[in-house]
Design a protein around this motif. Structure first.
Motif, mmCIF file in Angstrom:
data_model
loop_
_atom_site.group_PDB
_atom_site.id
_atom_site.type_symbol
_atom_site.label_atom_id
_atom_site.label_comp_id
_atom_site.label_asym_id
_atom_site.label_seq_id
_atom_site.Cartn_x
_atom_site.Cartn_y
_atom_site.Cartn_z
ATOM 1 N N GLY A 60 56.419 63.967 80.136
ATOM 2 C CA GLY A 60 55.329 63.738 79.193
ATOM 3 C C GLY A 60 54.395 64.923 79.054
ATOM 4 N N THR A 355 62.944 59.668 82.258
ATOM 5 C CA THR A 355 62.360 60.993 82.029
ATOM 6 C C THR A 355 62.711 61.560 80.658
ATOM 7 N N PRO A 360 54.640 56.446 74.150
ATOM 8 C CA PRO A 360 53.194 56.323 74.314
ATOM 9 C C PRO A 360 52.757 54.862 74.451
ATOM 10 N N ARG A 404 50.487 57.446 82.391
ATOM 11 C CA ARG A 404 50.343 58.668 81.603
ATOM 12 C C ARG A 404 49.036 58.730 80.841
HETATM 13 O O1 CDP Z 1 59.604 66.759 77.860
HETATM 14 P P1 CDP Z 1 58.378 66.145 78.410
HETATM 15 O O2 CDP Z 1 58.668 64.936 79.228
HETATM 16 O O3 CDP Z 1 57.549 67.128 79.181
HETATM 17 O O4 CDP Z 1 57.441 65.666 77.178
HETATM 18 P P2 CDP Z 1 57.852 65.472 75.652
HETATM 19 O O5 CDP Z 1 59.091 64.666 75.541
HETATM 20 O O6 CDP Z 1 57.831 66.777 74.970
HETATM 21 O O7 CDP Z 1 56.680 64.543 75.113
HETATM 22 C C1 CDP Z 1 55.412 65.036 74.748
HETATM 23 C C2 CDP Z 1 54.629 63.999 73.982
HETATM 24 O O8 CDP Z 1 55.249 63.689 72.754
HETATM 25 C C3 CDP Z 1 54.466 62.682 74.716
HETATM 26 O O9 CDP Z 1 53.100 62.396 74.720
HETATM 27 C C4 CDP Z 1 55.197 61.682 73.881
HETATM 28 O O10 CDP Z 1 54.564 60.446 73.888
HETATM 29 C C5 CDP Z 1 55.198 62.298 72.500
HETATM 30 N N1 CDP Z 1 56.375 61.873 71.723
HETATM 31 C C6 CDP Z 1 56.226 60.948 70.699
HETATM 32 O O11 CDP Z 1 55.137 60.479 70.446
HETATM 33 N N2 CDP Z 1 57.323 60.558 69.966
HETATM 34 C C7 CDP Z 1 58.548 61.036 70.242
HETATM 35 N N3 CDP Z 1 59.597 60.627 69.521
HETATM 36 C C8 CDP Z 1 58.712 61.957 71.295
HETATM 37 C C9 CDP Z 1 57.595 62.369 72.015
#
Ligand code: CDP
Ligand code: MG
Length: 725
Positions: A60, A355, A360, A404
């Motif tokens: 996240g 992971t 959200p 989170r």
């Molecule tokens: O890869 P990592 O777990 O570090 O994080 P990420 O997948 O890049 O996610 C970053 C943010 O994007 C998170 O707060 C997610 O909630 C949001 N996100 C989203 O709102 N909708 C998606 N389809 C993918 C990610």
């Protein structure tokens, strides 16, 4: 005229344009507030300074969605080069690509795209490309230097799937090859690509002349980034010769962990009770439930909906959303949408939500502590899917999902003393799976010495030898362990399990390739039939009109043909939407999983080749592939004997004989197994059969079985069976 000024058009009453700007602004704000945003510049400096970089960061923090955009903005796509990001899971590749396309304000398939098996959403303008690690491995077969990529990010490396592990080894040598002058073509068979399709191998003189052409030329270097959510980067760093590792600080609120007092006898029931306890007694916040697979998710979904109906109207504000790999992508995106006002979301997920994707709004996590995993016994040569306890690392990741955005709660549906007994981390998949697909792939990439290959963790010697044996028995390898011609090359080209690939090749000789293509497509999707507990009899009766006494393979073909006929008929006037609706109704009446049937149709007819009007570029179009290989696509008509003989010839290692007590003995391994209750042969129990897979729950179940004559085995698989046996 509506105002184009974003500042002046806030609020939901301002029409779609205002909504659009409000959402854009919100996304921009979200992006800026991600932990990774504050270190963008530092990260880009690290990438410039190091050819291999390991980035570790809590789930996240923004790794997957942001890093590729930072790289794009930092100029890593100059000269039309591409940034590739691999994911172990299809869902993650698709949902993340969609999110990033939205963040960039571009159409999917333009600057941002994704490519997974059977579904390609990229174009020549794509610069940020999300894909599965398996797909990148297949690309390496076509272009051994992966020359169109400037950066490759291997994401979720901590998952240590087989494909990730093989990919790491391959990328290591690709990077080495690209960093020096070309003096030698890598020992990968040099293949020419034409529309992305391998035509043939270069002969020695062609090889020498292309070497002369290339000698002294330099390829642009490849940047490699390994990303992981596990905080221990040491293993990866050591594997890449002491590579630089950086840590992105995450944000984590406290999560209260609750355990049960005693072990649960029925964890699905316990899950259901916990969902409603949270819904009725806890404050606002969404719920994330970890389940083991599609079937389980679907059954919990039904149970929750039923139970909701028993609640008073005002307490029914619960929205149930499933997410798992084979869910159609438009459905997958729904879990990311906020729940309607006043509603609570409950997301039923496989360990995909551990992971790979961050959803959200989660405040509560329910963790029964189980996961579906592959296991393999080199002794019996059998791979099976088993539900096993998670590792401690997985349990911690799962509970972390609740904290989170604020303090959260995690309900572990097992006693605390059980947690202490869990293993610290999960064993890499390469140590617990059938390696025949990997070995075939490596051989096709020109890696001759499999045991000597630079794996991060070596698979057992025994397992490698077993898979070499199996591939030799299937005719893919010669006595000298080289890829055979044409069978081995053909098998490597098909994006399928080696036995399925062999079944297709044999089917062209048995004049039943038409049927086998359908069977393989139907076997590639999750359960076609579903039988809700309370309607078991109705479901059985419905299934009867498709069932074939010959077994599940022909039953699946019957379902496919019936659905296909209906679909084509109702598509008259080209109203696809109406046809889909008719299909869904028909499926419901017949207790058939409409999603699975649709997927199988897409696989079989390659209907998903992207809406961008592009010709499919990859070699996963099974039908196109077999046609290009020159295999003879014909139907055996009503002569189903031919089809079953073909099954026996391909699945001879999965043959089993009935025992006096009604169980079966697998001939190749001696294992004792039972026909899965969902099989049409569950009651008839033929003397001899072949099966597609072994699933271990409380029994050793074999699924998708078909009747064969045991005398066919020595006739059709003389390399394995002698008449005496
Ligand atoms: O890869 P990592 O777990 O570090 O994080 P990420 O997948 O890049 O996610 C970053 C943010 O994007 C998170 O707060 C997610 O909630 C949001 N996100 C989203 O709102 N909708 C998606 N389809 C993918 C990610
Ligand atoms: Mg991620």
């Amino acid at each position: 005229m509506p105002s184009m000024d974003p500042a002046g058009s806030k609020g939901s009453n301002g029409g779609p344009k205002a909504d659009f700007f409000a959402r854009k602004q919100r996304i921009e704000q979200q992006r800026k507030s991600l932990p990774i945003a504050s270190v963008e510049k530092r990260l880009m400096d690290e990438v410039r300074g190091h050819d291999i970089l390991i980035i570790v960061g809590e789930t996240g923090s923004g790794k997957t969605t942001q890093l590729p955009q930072y790289l794009f903005n930092a100029g890593f796509c100059r000269d039309g080069k591409i940034i590739g990001i691999t994911q172990p899971r299809r869902v993650a590749a698709v949902t993340v690509a969609k999110r990033v396309a939205e963040e960039c304000g571009v159409e999917m398939g333009q600057r941002v795209g994704y490519s997974i098996r059977f579904d390609d959403m990229t174009s020549s303008s794509t610069r940020i490309k999300y894909m599965t690690d398996g797909l990148l491995l297949r690309e390496a077969l076509l272009d051994k230097y992966l020359s169109k990529y400037s950066v490759i990010i291997v994401d979720e490396a901590h998952e240590r799937t087989v494909d990730t592990d093989v990919l790491l080894g391959i990328l290591k040598s690709v990077q080495k090859a690209r960093s020096g002058p070309i003096n030698q073509l890598p020992n990968i068979d040099h293949t020419k690509a034409n529309n992305g399709v391998v035509i043939d191998k270069e002969n020695d003189s062609q090889r020498a002349s292309s070497l002369n052409r290339c000698r002294g030329l330099k390829l642009s270097p490849l940047k490699l980034i390994i990303m992981s959510a596990s905080l221990d980067a040491r293993g990866f760093s050591e594997y890449f010769g002491g590579a630089r590792a950086v840590h992105v600080q995450g944000r984590q609120f406290p999560v209260d962990i609750f355990y049960t007092k005693a072990p649960e006898t029925d964890y699905l029931d316990a899950t259901l009770i916990t969902i409603f306890q949270i819904h009725l007694e806890e404050g606002a916040g969404d719920v994330l439930v970890f389940l083991t697979g599609q079937e389980e998710i679907e059954s919990v979904e039904r149970l929750v909906l039923e139970k909701l109906q028993q609640l008073p109207e005002e307490k029914r504000k619960l929205k149930v959303l499933p997410i798992y790999s084979s869910l159609p992508s438009e459905k997958q995106m729904q879990v990311f949408m906020p729940a309607p006002t006043g509603f609570r979301k409950v997301i039923l997920a496989t360990n995909i939500a551990e992971t790979s994707v961050t959803i959200p709004g989660i405040k509560y996590v329910i963790d029964p502590g189980l996961v579906k995993a592959r296991t393999y016994s080199a002794r019996t040569g059998m791979e099976s899917l088993v539900v096993v306890p998670t590792s401690k690392a997985q349990a911690l990741q799962r509970s972390g999902r609740a904290g989170r955005e604020g303090p959260g709660k995690c309900f572990r549906l097992y006693p605390e003393r059980e947690f202490e007994k869990l293993s610290d981390s999960t064993v890499p998949e390469i140590k617990r799976c059938n390696l025949s697909k990997v070995v075939l792939q490596l051989k096709a990439l020109g890696v001759d010495d499999i045991i000597g290959f630079d794996f991060m963790e070596k698979p057992s010697r025994e397992a490698v030898i077993k898979s070499l044996e199996l591939l030799t028995l299937l005719g893919a390898l010669t006595e000298e362990s080289r890829l055979s011609k044409p069978v081995g090359h053909q098998m490597a080209r098909l994006p399928l399990d080696p036995t399925h690939a062999k079944a297709l090749i044999l089917a062209s000789q048995f004049n039943c390739l038409e049927e086998m293509l359908i069977a393989v497509a139907m076997l590639s999707v999750e359960s076609i039939f579903y039988a809700p507990r309370e309607k078991l009899e109705e479901a059985r009766t419905a299934a009867k009109c498709f069932s074939s006494l010959e077994g599940d393979h022909l039953t699946l073909i019957n379902v496919y043909r019936a659905s296909d006929e209906l679909f084509e008929k109702s598509k008259i006037g080209n109203n696809r939407e109406k046809a889909e609706k008719t299909m869904r109704k028909w499926c419901k009446e017949n207790f058939i999983n409409s999603r699975s049937v649709r997927q199988a149709r897409d696989i079989h007819r390659q209907a998903t080749s992207s809406f961008l009007g592009l010709k499919p570029k990859y070699d996963w179009q099974i039908r196109e592939n077999v046609e290009q290989m020159g295999l003879h696509v014909a139907s055996c008509g009503d002569d189903m004997l031919q089809f079953r003989r073909c099954l026996a010839a391909a699945f001879f290692l999965n043959a089993a004989l009935k025992q006096p007590d009604g169980t079966y003995r697998v001939l190749s391994s001696g294992q004792s197994v039972q026909i899965h209750p969902s099989s049409v042969l569950f009651r008839t129990k033929p003397d001899c059969l072949i099966f597609d897979e072994l699933v271990r729950t409380n029994h050793n179940y074999i699924r998708n079985v078909s009747r064969v004559d045991y005398l066919w085995l020595p006739e059709l698989a003389p390399q394995y069976y002698t008449l005496k046996e």
